[in-house]
Write a protein that holds these residues in place. Structure first.
Motif, PDB file in Angstrom:
ATOM      1  N   MET A 333       0.770  -1.243  -0.021  1.00  0.00           N
ATOM      2  CA  MET A 333       0.155  -0.063   0.150  1.00  0.00           C
ATOM      3  C   MET A 333       0.909   1.249  -0.029  1.00  0.00           C
ATOM      4  N   TYR A 334       2.077   1.296   0.548  1.00  0.00           N
ATOM      5  CA  TYR A 334       2.873   2.400   0.639  1.00  0.00           C
ATOM      6  C   TYR A 334       4.296   2.519  -0.187  1.00  0.00           C
ATOM      7  N   THR A 335       4.037   1.537  -1.265  1.00  0.00           N
ATOM      8  CA  THR A 335       5.188   1.216  -2.062  1.00  0.00           C
ATOM      9  C   THR A 335       5.161   2.731  -2.904  1.00  0.00           C
ATOM     10  N   GLU A 336       4.123   2.908  -3.542  1.00  0.00           N
ATOM     11  CA  GLU A 336       4.078   4.126  -4.453  1.00  0.00           C
ATOM     12  C   GLU A 336       4.245   5.357  -3.743  1.00  0.00           C
ATOM     13  N   ARG A 337       3.700   5.445  -2.518  1.00  0.00           N
ATOM     14  CA  ARG A 337       3.980   6.684  -1.735  1.00  0.00           C
ATOM     15  C   ARG A 337       5.152   7.011  -1.450  1.00  0.00           C
ATOM     16  N   ALA A 338       6.005   5.866  -1.110  1.00  0.00           N
ATOM     17  CA  ALA A 338       7.624   5.973  -1.051  1.00  0.00           C
ATOM     18  C   ALA A 338       8.302   6.503  -2.248  1.00  0.00           C
ATOM     19  N   ARG A 339       7.791   5.847  -3.179  1.00  0.00           N
ATOM     20  CA  ARG A 339       8.514   6.230  -4.466  1.00  0.00           C
ATOM     21  C   ARG A 339       8.329   7.779  -4.780  1.00  0.00           C
ATOM     22  N   ARG A 340       6.956   8.120  -4.523  1.00  0.00           N
ATOM     23  CA  ARG A 340       6.748   9.646  -4.959  1.00  0.00           C
ATOM     24  C   ARG A 340       7.499  10.435  -3.971  1.00  0.00           C
ATOM     25  N   GLU A 341       7.683  10.109  -2.829  1.00  0.00           N
ATOM     26  CA  GLU A 341       8.409  11.104  -1.900  1.00  0.00           C
ATOM     27  C   GLU A 341       9.899  10.731  -1.724  1.00  0.00           C
ATOM     28  N   GLN A 342      10.293  10.031  -2.816  1.00  0.00           N
ATOM     29  CA  GLN A 342      11.763   9.617  -2.840  1.00  0.00           C
ATOM     30  C   GLN A 342      12.368   9.043  -1.688  1.00  0.00           C
ATOM     31  N   ILE A 343      11.519   8.142  -1.191  1.00  0.00           N
ATOM     32  CA  ILE A 343      12.053   7.530   0.222  1.00  0.00           C
ATOM     33  C   ILE A 343      12.186   6.096  -0.229  1.00  0.00           C
TER      34      ILE A 343
END
Length: 474
Positions: A333-343
């Motif tokens: 669920m958080y993979t895409e968010r981490a990619r967007r936030e460059q984490i």
């Protein structure tokens, strides 16, 4: 009111009991004193009468002497006549000789003489009034046979004895009064040492109830009252902290609600007002609205869960599920968010399959809250690493980040409700408290290690429950 009640109870109970005991002691002392003195005088009179009677008996047996002359000399030269009076009484009840030298040959009222003549013991006793004096009299039947002397009578005045008894009772009364005075003074000091601090505690407690949490009680003694003062001060500190946390929570939640609502409202107005909106802008707007709506929904759900937890209505639905599968879904669920936030989000799914009992939705909620916090407190370019291991029938899931970290001062309070170590980051401050409660209900633990400026590691331990009875449903 408290002063009056405590003092009244003390007067009625403690001081009243002391007065009662002292009065009882004083009465018994007076009775004992009377018995001792009067019994001693009676024994003295009996002993003296026996001695004199023996002498009479000897005179009656000695034919070489004049019996009546010897009796006269015995009575008139009685060695203790300054202390008591000796009388010789004839067969008609007349006093024929007296040691005082008063006129003899007269009849007087002598109850003790009558008793001596009418009893087998030959002894009669009387204590009462003669003219204006209190006297004790003892008559003993004469053992001088063949003579006209029927009895010897000894009379002693009790005035001095009574005065002595009164003086001693008066002295005892003064001592009792001094004891009462000392008890009263010491007890009033003791009561004031209790009542005054309690009144001060009540006064301070009322101020605390009105919201003055910065007020403190001065601890005077290291006793129960001092401990109560410490407790009141501790309560005031905790209430002040709770008030601060509540205000911070309200401010934080207000900000957290305002931000997504503002974004949703702004993009909604943009999408409604612009008729020539291009596809990319439309998709971007819808994406923002969807994300912010999900964020609001998650915040409301956290608040509802916390409310249920506080009221004891947080109920778990226990069933069999795969723990690692739920963790993997949460990470996804958080993979895409981490990619967007460059984490950088690092997770290697372990090849473990163990069916456990628990509430899979609540466990997933725990994973989501922990991963969300790790991303939220990490900056662009940071790293979040998730690991899972099974050791001795216990699952250990760790979520480590390279974010801002938590100070050692705030670390013990980080799982408290509404507490936020970093007010610059979004969040309500209750997600971790709810997660900790859920983990505890499953028989596990949630612990944190952190270093300010270097990051935080959250470790969740969950037992591989094989029995649904091990889960605390309510």
């Amino acid at each position: 009111m408290a002063v009056k009640k405590i003092t009244k109870r003390w007067v009625l109970n403690s001081f009243g009991s002391i007065i009662f005991v002292l009065i009882l002691i004083l009465i018994n002392f007076g009775i004992g004193l009377n018995w001792f003195y009067y019994n001693s005088i009676e024994q003295l009179l009996t002993s003296q009468a026996n001695t004199l009677n023996s002498m009479l008996s000897q005179y009656s047996k000695d034919s070489s002497v004049d019996f009546y002359s010897q009796v006269r000399l015995l009575v008139e030269n009685f060695e203790k006549k300054d202390k008591m009076e000796l009388m010789a009484i004839d067969a008609d009840g007349k006093v024929v000789f007296t040691s005082s030298g008063f006129q003899t040959d007269f009849i007087m009222e002598m109850p003790d003489y009558k008793d001596a003549m009418n009893t087998s013991s030959g002894v009669g006793k009387y204590r009462g009034k003669f003219q204006k004096d209190d006297i004790m009299a003892l008559s003993m039947a004469s053992r001088a046979t063949g003579t006209n002397i029927s009895a010897l009578r000894l009379v002693v005045s009790l005035n001095k004895v009574k005065n002595q008894i009164v003086l001693m009772i008066l002295a005892a009364s003064i001592i009792c009064a001094a004891i009462l005075f000392f008890v009263l003074i010491s007890s009033m000091y003791f009561i004031s040492s209790i009542v005054n601090p309690i009144s001060e505690v009540g006064h301070i407690a009322r101020k605390i109830a009105q919201g003055e949490f910065n007020i403190k009680l001065e601890k005077e003694n290291d006793d129960e009252i001092g401990e109560l003062c410490d407790t009141i001060n501790y309560m005031a500190e905790e209430l002040a902290n709770a008030e601060k946390i509540k205000n911070d929570f309200i401010s934080s939640v207000s900000h957290e609600l305002r931000t997504p609502l503002t974004a949703i409202k702004g993009w909604t107005e943009t999408l409604m007002d612009d008729e020539n909106l291009d596809k990319d802008t439309l998709q971007k707007g819808m994406h923002v609205i969807m994300n912010e709506t999900e964020r609001l929904s998650r915040m409301v759900e956290d608040l509802l869960d916390f409310s249920r937890m506080q009221s004891g209505r947080l109920r778990l639905i226990v069933d069999k599920f795969d723990l690692i599968a739920e963790l993997s879904d949460a990470v996804l669920m958080y993979t895409e968010r981490a990619r967007r936030e460059q984490i950088e989000l690092i997770y290697d799914e372990p090849e473990i399959y163990t069916v456990v009992y628990g509430d899979k939705n609540r466990i997933r909620q725990v994973f989501i809250n922990i991963i969300d916090n790790a991303l939220k407190y990490s900056d662009s370019g940071g790293r979040v690493e998730i690991k899972a291991n099974l050791i001795s029938d216990k699952f250990f899931i760790s979520v480590s980040d390279t974010g801002c970290g938590i100070s050692q001062e705030d670390l013990p309070k980080i799982k408290n409700k509404f507490f936020k170590a970093n007010l610059t980051r979004r969040g309500s401050g209750i997600g971790l408290a709810v997660a900790d409660e859920i983990v505890q209900r499953h028989g596990g633990t949630l612990s944190l290690t952190s270093e300010l400026g270097k990051g935080t590691t959250v470790t969740i331990m969950l037992p591989a429950n094989k029995n649904p009875d091990d889960i605390h449903i309510n």
